[in-house]
Design a protein around this motif. Sequence first.
Motif, PDB file in Angstrom:
ATOM      1  N   GLU A  78      11.991 -28.670 -97.822  1.00 53.25           N
ATOM      2  CA  GLU A  78      10.864 -27.912 -97.471  1.00 53.25           C
ATOM      3  C   GLU A  78      11.138 -27.279 -96.089  1.00 53.25           C
ATOM      4  O   GLU A  78      10.822 -26.241 -95.661  1.00 53.25           O
ATOM      5  N   GLN A  79      11.748 -27.960 -95.047  1.00 49.40           N
ATOM      6  CA  GLN A  79      12.156 -27.448 -93.839  1.00 49.40           C
ATOM      7  C   GLN A  79      13.166 -26.668 -93.848  1.00 49.40           C
ATOM      8  O   GLN A  79      13.063 -25.537 -92.822  1.00 49.40           O
ATOM      9  N   LEU A  80      14.002 -26.747 -94.420  1.00 51.96           N
ATOM     10  CA  LEU A  80      15.095 -25.651 -94.658  1.00 51.96           C
ATOM     11  C   LEU A  80      14.621 -24.356 -95.128  1.00 51.96           C
ATOM     12  O   LEU A  80      14.800 -22.921 -94.748  1.00 51.96           O
ATOM     13  N   LEU A  81      13.424 -24.359 -96.313  1.00 53.94           N
ATOM     14  CA  LEU A  81      13.112 -23.170 -96.559  1.00 53.94           C
ATOM     15  C   LEU A  81      12.115 -22.505 -95.276  1.00 53.94           C
ATOM     16  O   LEU A  81      12.117 -21.399 -95.251  1.00 53.94           O
ATOM     17  N   ILE A  82      11.534 -23.394 -94.748  1.00 55.95           N
ATOM     18  CA  ILE A  82      10.711 -22.884 -93.493  1.00 55.95           C
ATOM     19  C   ILE A  82      11.567 -22.058 -92.577  1.00 55.95           C
ATOM     20  O   ILE A  82      11.314 -21.175 -92.108  1.00 55.95           O
ATOM     21  N   LEU A  83      12.908 -22.644 -92.134  1.00 62.92           N
ATOM     22  CA  LEU A  83      13.832 -22.277 -91.192  1.00 62.92           C
ATOM     23  C   LEU A  83      14.290 -20.801 -91.740  1.00 62.92           C
ATOM     24  O   LEU A  83      14.720 -19.861 -91.080  1.00 62.92           O
ATOM     25  N   GLU A 138      21.071 -27.139-106.711  1.00 58.68           N
ATOM     26  CA  GLU A 138      20.531 -28.549-105.814  1.00 58.68           C
ATOM     27  C   GLU A 138      20.802 -28.176-104.400  1.00 58.68           C
ATOM     28  O   GLU A 138      21.308 -27.589-103.945  1.00 58.68           O
ATOM     29  N   PHE A 139      19.971 -29.182-104.068  1.00 56.30           N
ATOM     30  CA  PHE A 139      19.728 -29.316-102.252  1.00 56.30           C
ATOM     31  C   PHE A 139      21.027 -29.994-101.869  1.00 56.30           C
ATOM     32  O   PHE A 139      21.592 -30.970-102.363  1.00 56.30           O
ATOM     33  N   LYS A 140      21.580 -29.296-100.811  1.00 56.18           N
ATOM     34  CA  LYS A 140      22.963 -29.879-100.266  1.00 56.18           C
ATOM     35  C   LYS A 140      23.000 -29.908 -98.971  1.00 56.18           C
ATOM     36  O   LYS A 140      24.017 -29.365 -98.198  1.00 56.18           O
ATOM     37  N   GLY A 141      21.741 -29.854 -98.160  1.00 58.41           N
ATOM     38  CA  GLY A 141      21.703 -30.164 -96.827  1.00 58.41           C
ATOM     39  C   GLY A 141      21.702 -28.486 -96.268  1.00 58.41           C
ATOM     40  O   GLY A 141      21.385 -27.561 -96.876  1.00 58.41           O
ATOM     41  N   LEU A 159      22.248 -23.468-101.356  1.00 59.67           N
ATOM     42  CA  LEU A 159      22.055 -21.962-101.528  1.00 59.67           C
ATOM     43  C   LEU A 159      20.593 -21.567-101.642  1.00 59.67           C
ATOM     44  O   LEU A 159      19.890 -22.149-102.261  1.00 59.67           O
ATOM     45  N   ILE A 160      20.409 -20.497-100.814  1.00 53.70           N
ATOM     46  CA  ILE A 160      19.113 -19.897-100.681  1.00 53.70           C
ATOM     47  C   ILE A 160      19.000 -18.526-101.556  1.00 53.70           C
ATOM     48  O   ILE A 160      20.059 -17.755-101.137  1.00 53.70           O
ATOM     49  N   GLN A 161      18.112 -18.358-102.439  1.00 55.15           N
ATOM     50  CA  GLN A 161      18.036 -16.977-103.077  1.00 55.15           C
ATOM     51  C   GLN A 161      17.003 -16.180-102.278  1.00 55.15           C
ATOM     52  O   GLN A 161      15.841 -16.537-101.844  1.00 55.15           O
ATOM     53  N   ARG A 162      17.764 -14.888-102.156  1.00 56.60           N
ATOM     54  CA  ARG A 162      16.907 -14.051-101.117  1.00 56.60           C
ATOM     55  C   ARG A 162      16.862 -12.843-102.079  1.00 56.60           C
ATOM     56  O   ARG A 162      17.564 -12.483-102.786  1.00 56.60           O
ATOM     57  N   GLU A 163      15.880 -11.931-101.564  1.00 53.26           N
ATOM     58  CA  GLU A 163      15.677 -10.862-102.244  1.00 53.26           C
ATOM     59  C   GLU A 163      15.229  -9.588-101.232  1.00 53.26           C
ATOM     60  O   GLU A 163      14.426  -9.711-100.317  1.00 53.26           O
ATOM     61  N   CYS A 164      15.820  -8.342-101.149  1.00 49.38           N
ATOM     62  CA  CYS A 164      15.673  -7.306-100.507  1.00 49.38           C
ATOM     63  C   CYS A 164      14.355  -6.396-100.714  1.00 49.38           C
ATOM     64  O   CYS A 164      14.546  -6.037-102.027  1.00 49.38           O
ATOM     65  N   LEU A 165      13.393  -6.417-100.173  1.00 44.37           N
ATOM     66  CA  LEU A 165      12.303  -5.881-100.664  1.00 44.37           C
ATOM     67  C   LEU A 165      12.461  -4.188-100.822  1.00 44.37           C
ATOM     68  O   LEU A 165      11.801  -3.688-101.260  1.00 44.37           O
ATOM     69  N   ILE A 166      13.535  -3.874 -99.934  1.00 44.74           N
ATOM     70  CA  ILE A 166      13.893  -2.337 -99.895  1.00 44.74           C
ATOM     71  C   ILE A 166      14.660  -2.006-101.340  1.00 44.74           C
ATOM     72  O   ILE A 166      14.069  -1.070-101.974  1.00 44.74           O
ATOM     73  N   HIS A 167      15.651  -2.638-101.377  1.00 46.55           N
ATOM     74  CA  HIS A 167      16.462  -2.370-102.677  1.00 46.55           C
ATOM     75  C   HIS A 167      16.187  -3.155-103.915  1.00 46.55           C
ATOM     76  O   HIS A 167      16.829  -2.895-105.041  1.00 46.55           O
ATOM     77  N   LYS A 168      15.297  -4.375-103.919  1.00 49.74           N
ATOM     78  CA  LYS A 168      15.009  -5.137-105.060  1.00 49.74           C
ATOM     79  C   LYS A 168      16.201  -5.808-105.349  1.00 49.74           C
ATOM     80  O   LYS A 168      16.365  -6.192-106.661  1.00 49.74           O
ATOM     81  N   THR A 184      22.802 -17.040-100.968  1.00 55.93           N
ATOM     82  CA  THR A 184      23.847 -17.357 -99.578  1.00 55.93           C
ATOM     83  C   THR A 184      23.377 -18.779 -99.278  1.00 55.93           C
ATOM     84  O   THR A 184      22.548 -19.121 -99.350  1.00 55.93           O
ATOM     85  N   ALA A 185      24.373 -19.300 -98.796  1.00 56.52           N
ATOM     86  CA  ALA A 185      24.166 -20.813 -98.027  1.00 56.52           C
ATOM     87  C   ALA A 185      23.577 -20.464 -96.937  1.00 56.52           C
ATOM     88  O   ALA A 185      23.631 -19.543 -96.222  1.00 56.52           O
ATOM     89  N   TYR A 186      22.631 -21.687 -96.480  1.00 57.03           N
ATOM     90  CA  TYR A 186      21.751 -21.624 -95.468  1.00 57.03           C
ATOM     91  C   TYR A 186      22.756 -21.455 -94.235  1.00 57.03           C
ATOM     92  O   TYR A 186      22.249 -20.787 -93.195  1.00 57.03           O
ATOM     93  N   THR A 187      23.920 -21.869 -94.095  1.00 58.38           N
ATOM     94  CA  THR A 187      24.564 -21.791 -92.939  1.00 58.38           C
ATOM     95  C   THR A 187      25.252 -20.076 -92.577  1.00 58.38           C
ATOM     96  O   THR A 187      25.124 -19.705 -91.424  1.00 58.38           O
ATOM     97  N   ASN A 188      25.130 -19.496 -93.785  1.00 59.97           N
ATOM     98  CA  ASN A 188      25.484 -17.846 -93.665  1.00 59.97           C
ATOM     99  C   ASN A 188      24.165 -17.106 -93.520  1.00 59.97           C
ATOM    100  O   ASN A 188      24.325 -16.242 -92.600  1.00 59.97           O
ATOM    101  N   LEU A 189      23.134 -17.730 -93.842  1.00 64.02           N
ATOM    102  CA  LEU A 189      21.665 -17.067 -93.558  1.00 64.02           C
ATOM    103  C   LEU A 189      21.477 -16.940 -92.168  1.00 64.02           C
ATOM    104  O   LEU A 189      21.154 -16.080 -91.469  1.00 64.02           O
ATOM    105  N   ARG A 190      21.926 -18.226 -91.382  1.00 64.88           N
ATOM    106  CA  ARG A 190      21.671 -18.317 -89.859  1.00 64.88           C
ATOM    107  C   ARG A 190      22.751 -17.312 -89.148  1.00 64.88           C
ATOM    108  O   ARG A 190      22.389 -16.955 -87.989  1.00 64.88           O
TER     109      ARG A 190
END
Length: 159
Positions: free
Chosen positions: A77-82, A99-102, A106-115, A120-126
């Motif tokens: 939950e905290q990872l999603l908030i961050l 599965e959750f791996k700290g 992997l976080i699933q993301r969506e571009c609202l412009i291009h759909k 991407t891994a949380y570390t890359n998202l940051r």
Amino acid sequence: MAIKKENDFVGWKTPDGLHTVCDLLYSNGSKKMYSIHCEICSKDTELFPNGFVSSKHRMLNNIKPCGCSKSYKWNAEQLLILAKRSSKPHINIVGIYGEFKGCYTLIQRECLIHKYTWTTAYTNLRKGHDCKKCSSLKQSTGEMSALKILTPLCVDDGY
């Protein structure tokens, strides 16, 4: 600092003054756990709704039980908030993929412009990794410099 009774530990503050021992939560034989207040993290009730718990040993050894720690174990939950907080306005965080791996979750993301949807891994998202389609539309510094020079000339010549 000599501590005679466990109840004497309530009210103790870390040397930096940011963490205070608030109450003895439970005692199971020799193991005693305390509620801890952090001056910084306790302000963020969305990220830390349940406060913090630690032992006397960990507090005396400057092992912080909160986000101030260098090795805090974020939950899903905290990872999603961050992830949501660090994303650009046009990027929607769909959720955790797999599965959750700290921090390697992997976080699933969506571009609202291009759909466009990707993971991407949380570390890359940051690190600021963006939508591939948005990234391909960005111009290089050289292209931007050329446009700055050529655009006024084209406008003047009626193009």
